[in-house]
Design a protein around this motif. Structure first.
Motif, PDB file in Angstrom:
ATOM      1  N   ALA A  91       0.816  -1.211   0.000  1.00 53.11           N
ATOM      2  CA  ALA A  91       0.000   0.000   0.000  1.00 53.11           C
ATOM      3  C   ALA A  91       0.850   1.262   0.000  1.00 53.11           C
ATOM      4  N   LEU A  92       2.026   1.174   0.636  1.00 56.27           N
ATOM      5  CA  LEU A  92       2.893   2.354   0.667  1.00 56.27           C
ATOM      6  C   LEU A  92       4.042   2.133  -0.308  1.00 56.27           C
ATOM      7  N   ASP A  93       4.784   3.190  -0.549  1.00 59.03           N
ATOM      8  CA  ASP A  93       5.984   3.064  -1.357  1.00 59.03           C
ATOM      9  C   ASP A  93       7.014   2.228  -0.590  1.00 59.03           C
ATOM     10  N   PRO A  94       7.566   1.169  -1.213  1.00 67.63           N
ATOM     11  CA  PRO A  94       8.578   0.364  -0.496  1.00 67.63           C
ATOM     12  C   PRO A  94       9.727   1.217   0.019  1.00 67.63           C
ATOM     13  N   GLN A  95       9.938   2.365  -0.617  1.00 66.49           N
ATOM     14  CA  GLN A  95      10.998   3.260  -0.164  1.00 66.49           C
ATOM     15  C   GLN A  95      10.806   3.654   1.298  1.00 66.49           C
ATOM     16  N   PHE A  96       9.537   3.719   1.707  1.00 73.48           N
ATOM     17  CA  PHE A  96       9.216   4.064   3.094  1.00 73.48           C
ATOM     18  C   PHE A  96       9.828   3.040   4.049  1.00 73.48           C
ATOM     19  N   SER A  97       9.717   1.752   3.691  1.00 70.97           N
ATOM     20  CA  SER A  97      10.292   0.702   4.531  1.00 70.97           C
ATOM     21  C   SER A  97      11.809   0.756   4.521  1.00 70.97           C
ATOM     22  N   ILE A  98      12.379   1.070   3.349  1.00 68.28           N
ATOM     23  CA  ILE A  98      13.833   1.146   3.248  1.00 68.28           C
ATOM     24  C   ILE A  98      14.360   2.276   4.136  1.00 68.28           C
ATOM     25  N   ASP A  99      13.666   3.432   4.082  1.00 67.47           N
ATOM     26  CA  ASP A  99      14.051   4.557   4.940  1.00 67.47           C
ATOM     27  C   ASP A  99      13.944   4.181   6.407  1.00 67.47           C
ATOM     28  N   LEU A 100      12.829   3.526   6.737  1.00 65.42           N
ATOM     29  CA  LEU A 100      12.588   3.160   8.137  1.00 65.42           C
ATOM     30  C   LEU A 100      13.630   2.182   8.647  1.00 65.42           C
ATOM     31  N   GLN A 101      14.026   1.255   7.766  1.00 61.15           N
ATOM     32  CA  GLN A 101      14.995   0.261   8.193  1.00 61.15           C
ATOM     33  C   GLN A 101      16.357   0.906   8.437  1.00 61.15           C
ATOM     34  N   LEU A 102      16.647   1.901   7.625  1.00 62.20           N
ATOM     35  CA  LEU A 102      17.873   2.666   7.793  1.00 62.20           C
ATOM     36  C   LEU A 102      17.901   3.306   9.176  1.00 62.20           C
ATOM     37  N   ILE A 103      16.763   3.887   9.551  1.00 60.80           N
ATOM     38  CA  ILE A 103      16.650   4.498  10.870  1.00 60.80           C
ATOM     39  C   ILE A 103      16.584   3.406  11.927  1.00 60.80           C
ATOM     40  N   GLY A 104      16.037   2.234  11.533  1.00 64.78           N
ATOM     41  CA  GLY A 104      15.875   1.126  12.470  1.00 64.78           C
ATOM     42  C   GLY A 104      17.157   0.789  13.198  1.00 64.78           C
ATOM     43  N   GLY A 105      18.261   0.727  12.456  1.00 65.82           N
ATOM     44  CA  GLY A 105      19.548   0.414  13.063  1.00 65.82           C
ATOM     45  C   GLY A 105      19.955   1.480  14.070  1.00 65.82           C
ATOM     46  N   ILE A 106      19.610   2.723  13.749  1.00 67.61           N
ATOM     47  CA  ILE A 106      19.987   3.823  14.635  1.00 67.61           C
ATOM     48  C   ILE A 106      19.133   3.813  15.901  1.00 67.61           C
ATOM     49  N   ILE A 107      17.832   3.527  15.735  1.00 66.89           N
ATOM     50  CA  ILE A 107      16.984   3.595  16.939  1.00 66.89           C
ATOM     51  C   ILE A 107      17.190   2.382  17.850  1.00 66.89           C
ATOM     52  N   ILE A 108      17.459   1.210  17.266  1.00 68.77           N
ATOM     53  CA  ILE A 108      17.660   0.046  18.137  1.00 68.77           C
ATOM     54  C   ILE A 108      18.950   0.219  18.938  1.00 68.77           C
ATOM     55  N   LEU A 109      19.888   0.953  18.374  1.00 69.24           N
ATOM     56  CA  LEU A 109      21.150   1.227  19.057  1.00 69.24           C
ATOM     57  C   LEU A 109      20.915   2.030  20.347  1.00 69.24           C
ATOM     58  N   GLN A 110      19.802   2.759  20.394  1.00 72.71           N
ATOM     59  CA  GLN A 110      19.524   3.587  21.571  1.00 72.71           C
ATOM     60  C   GLN A 110      19.111   2.749  22.782  1.00 72.71           C
ATOM     61  N   THR A 111      18.906   1.445  22.583  1.00 72.45           N
ATOM     62  CA  THR A 111      18.597   0.588  23.730  1.00 72.45           C
ATOM     63  C   THR A 111      19.874   0.005  24.333  1.00 72.45           C
ATOM     64  N   LEU A 112      21.016   0.352  23.767  1.00 69.85           N
ATOM     65  CA  LEU A 112      22.290  -0.200  24.248  1.00 69.85           C
ATOM     66  C   LEU A 112      22.570   0.077  25.734  1.00 69.85           C
ATOM     67  N   PRO A 113      22.394   1.320  26.204  1.00 65.64           N
ATOM     68  CA  PRO A 113      22.684   1.558  27.621  1.00 65.64           C
ATOM     69  C   PRO A 113      21.789   0.727  28.553  1.00 65.64           C
ATOM     70  N   ALA A 114      20.496   0.644  28.242  1.00 61.79           N
ATOM     71  CA  ALA A 114      19.577  -0.076  29.126  1.00 61.79           C
ATOM     72  C   ALA A 114      19.819  -1.582  29.077  1.00 61.79           C
ATOM     73  N   VAL A 115      20.078  -2.129  27.886  1.00 59.52           N
ATOM     74  CA  VAL A 115      20.193  -3.582  27.743  1.00 59.52           C
ATOM     75  C   VAL A 115      21.646  -4.038  27.924  1.00 59.52           C
ATOM     76  N   ALA A 116      22.538  -3.635  27.034  1.00 59.01           N
ATOM     77  CA  ALA A 116      23.897  -4.188  27.045  1.00 59.01           C
ATOM     78  C   ALA A 116      24.713  -3.660  28.225  1.00 59.01           C
ATOM     79  N   ILE A 117      24.703  -2.345  28.426  1.00 59.34           N
ATOM     80  CA  ILE A 117      25.460  -1.815  29.557  1.00 59.34           C
ATOM     81  C   ILE A 117      24.765  -2.208  30.858  1.00 59.34           C
ATOM     82  N   GLY A 118      23.436  -2.278  30.794  1.00 62.40           N
ATOM     83  CA  GLY A 118      22.678  -2.704  31.967  1.00 62.40           C
ATOM     84  C   GLY A 118      23.055  -4.097  32.444  1.00 62.40           C
TER      85      GLY A 118
END
Lengths: 548, 74
Positions: free
Chosen positions: A401-428
């Motif tokens: 339904a959406l442009d696949p580009q939307f998913s590609i953009d989101l996945q690009l950001i996906g790596g950046i946002i999942i990295l923000q859980t590093l202090p709580a999970v990995a350092i925790g």
């Protein structure tokens, strides 16, 4: 829908696809559990996978169909920078080696199913756990959608167009994942990985032979990049690209095992030694990925044109199709069919595990936490099974339904946002020095920075005269030019790398502030000895009870 | 000295501490400094240094993790 279809290819593809679908349903009986109506069974395959199964499962999980088409496509288009996938998957295992065994131990003692379960228990903050869960779901969703892009690329190369085949493929996938849980991708991974290994090894022997050797291949690549007006491409890195190359590899490595689907694979293993052995054995896939990346250069030498390319209109075409098209040109039809199936099936394993991981986050950290606090194990399993369907429908809609580009953009950001859980999970896993509200503040700052940074990055192309043409104003990549930060330089840096630095600094400062204000810290229900527990350890119960 | 041994043994029982763990840093140095390998020569079978070095560096990663695993096994 079926114009110019290669019948032999499509037949081989369909037979292999059908065979693994049967496997997916049969998997429910494999290593049979007394009762599949428990999240430990449906969502973690009984928490009992040995070294071999884990190797196939995690390998099949991390090295996805999208990786298989997108990495060579990047090498095809830009050259050396696309090879970052190799250092990325070299450093990830030594980095997470010690971290994952701690996570495994504490998760086994307490029966954690998701990273957010751990965060909840460790930091005593349901808000932080909710943020980690939502981050995980948001980062995973577009990744699932991209697996469809991988299947689509293969279908296009075989001449099959239209949405119906993808819908059918995903419906079958959804059905056996619902039925068999994690056992389905675990069993299918054997077929997927075996096919991938065979195809790639054959490809790197046969194709260079047909193209006149590696000399000729790299010669063609060099000629292409020399003629290209883009200053950033080439068979080695342009000077300023080195910083981005290193930070992209390092940042991606930090992010990989924060993804919920990676953690699902780790928690499903039987004991600590299974994980340790796999940290040494999984790089076999990195080697295959490196060879696969070189297919991008072979495609240059072979004169592959992406499907949809049109010189007259300037249409660039779908660069994800270059590997399937290369297979089509270089292999006899039947083997091209096998190769296409390897990629197509390669999409099913990660898509299944990702949807299971996202569903478990939903169940454990939203449904049980906020909707049905007294859920029975059976209700938990049911909730996850249904959620896995919803997640897949969502991914399908995102592509159709959406442009696949939307998913590609989101996945690009996906790596950046999942990295923000590093202090709580990995350092925790190592320290509780950070205040729970400090972690939340750091998370928010890292997210905000990540979005701002990717928003600033345009996607550009170059005219034959070397002029910059802006194809897309925002979310055009993950390499942030340092000029954006006021530095007078041509260097770029991986936005996620800066975002996690921002996160950590804010975490630390906010922790000091909250401590000074005497804001109460959360309660830690884990004990330090639990981070070293192993399977034969008396501390470890066989069927861990749920800890909330 | 003799008093140190029971202490270190006890520590080993309930921790993952080991000198061998430092080996895990090696692959990072080998691969995260592109200046070390960002060139085309020497070529191997026509493959530029940049590529075959990094493929070979996989062996460094494997060896490091393997040695740490073997040496810290209990």
């Amino acid at each position: 829908m079926f114009e110019d279809v290669n019948v032999v290819q499509l037949t081989v593809f369909t037979i292999l696809f059908a065979a693994v679908s049967v496997l997916g349903f049969v998997a429910a009986r494999w290593r049979r559990a007394d009762d599949l109506e428990h999240l430990d069974e449906w969502g973690l395959g009984g928490r009992n996978f040995g070294s071999w199964i884990t190797w196939f499962l995690i390998g099949g999980d991390l090295y996805t169909a999208y990786t298989f088409v997108a990495v060579p496509a990047l090498v095809f288009g830009a050259g050396a920078i696309g090879f970052f996938a190799v250092p990325y998957t070299i450093v990830v295992y030594p980095i997470v080696f010690l971290v994952l065994i701690r996570l495994w131990s504490v998760s086994h003692v307490h029966g954690f199913v998701t990273p957010a379960d751990f965060v909840r228990a460790r930091h005593g903050s349901s808000t932080l756990a909710l943020l980690v869960a939502i981050t995980g779901i948001v980062a995973t969703m577009p990744y699932i959608a991209l697996q469809l892009v991988g299947i689509e690329a293969v279908l296009k190369a075989m001449g099959v167009t239209g949405h119906v085949p993808i819908i059918v493929a995903f419906a079958i996938l959804a059905a056996y994942t619902y039925n068999s849980g994690l056992r389905a991708p675990a069993l299918i991974a054997f077929v997927k990985d075996a096919l991938i290994y065979v195809v790639i090894i054959v490809a790197v022997i046969v194709i260079p032979y047909k193209l006149g050797g590696w000399d000729a291949i790299f010669g063609a690549a060099e000629a292409k990049f020399e003629a290209s007006p883009n200053p950033g491409d080439g068979v080695v890195l342009a000077g300023p690209a080195q910083l981005q190359y290193a930070t992209l590899a390092f940042g991606s490595a930090l992010a990989l095992f924060l993804y919920p689907h990676s953690i699902t694979g780790v928690l499903a293993s039987r004991d600590r030694n299974v994980i340790k052995r796999n940290m040494a054995a999984l790089p076999a896939y990195s080697f295959i990925l490196g060879l696969l990346a070189l297919l991008g250069y072979m495609a240059i030498k072979a004169g592959v044109v992406p499907i949809g390319f049109d010189a007259a209109t300037g249409e660039a075409g779908d660069s994800n199709t270059i590997v399937p098209v290369l297979f089509d040109q270089m292999f006899p039809s039947w083997f091209a069919g096998v190769a296409m199936a390897a990629i197509g099936i390669g999409a099913l394993v990660p898509a299944a595990i990702m949807s299971i991981a996202a569903a478990n986050l939903w169940t454990r950290n939203i449904y049980v936490e906020y909707i049905n606090k007294d859920a029975t194990p059976k209700q938990e399993a049911k909730s996850s099974k249904l959620a896995s369907l919803v997640v897949k429908v969502g991914a399908l809609l995102a592509i159709l339904a959406l442009d696949p580009q939307f998913s590609i953009d989101l996945q690009l950001i996906g790596g950046i946002i999942i990295l923000q859980t590093l202090p709580a999970v990995a350092i925790g896993l190592y320290t509780r020095w950070f205040h729970r509200w400090g972690l939340i503040a750091g998370w928010a700052a890292g997210m905000a920075f990540g979005f701002w940074a990717t928003y600033q990055i345009p996607k550009v192309a170059y005219s034959p005269e070397g002029e910059v043409i802006i194809l897309k104003e925002h979310f055009g990549g993950s390499g942030l030019p340092l000029t954006e930060l006021g530095f007078d330089t041509t260097y770029s840096i991986y936005a996620g790398f800066l975002a996690i630095l921002v996160n950590l600094v804010v975490c630390a400062l906010a922790t000091l502030v909250f401590r000074a204000m005497k804001v109460p810290d959360g309660e830690d229900v884990t004990k330090s000895s639990e981070y070293f527990a192993d399977q034969d350890d008396p501390r470890l119960r066989d069927m861990p009870e749920v800890v909330h | 000295m003799s008093q140190d041994i029971p202490e270190s043994t006890r520590r080993a029982e309930r921790s993952d501490h080991s000198q061998w763990n430092w080996l895990l840093v090696l692959p990072l140095f080998a691969t995260l400094i592109p200046m070390l390998y960002n060139r085309t020569s020497p070529e191997l079978f026509g493959i530029p240094f940049f590529y075959w070095y990094q493929l070979a560096a996989i062996a460094i990663g494997v060896t490091s993790t393997l040695v740490v695993y073997r040496m810290t096994r209990r």
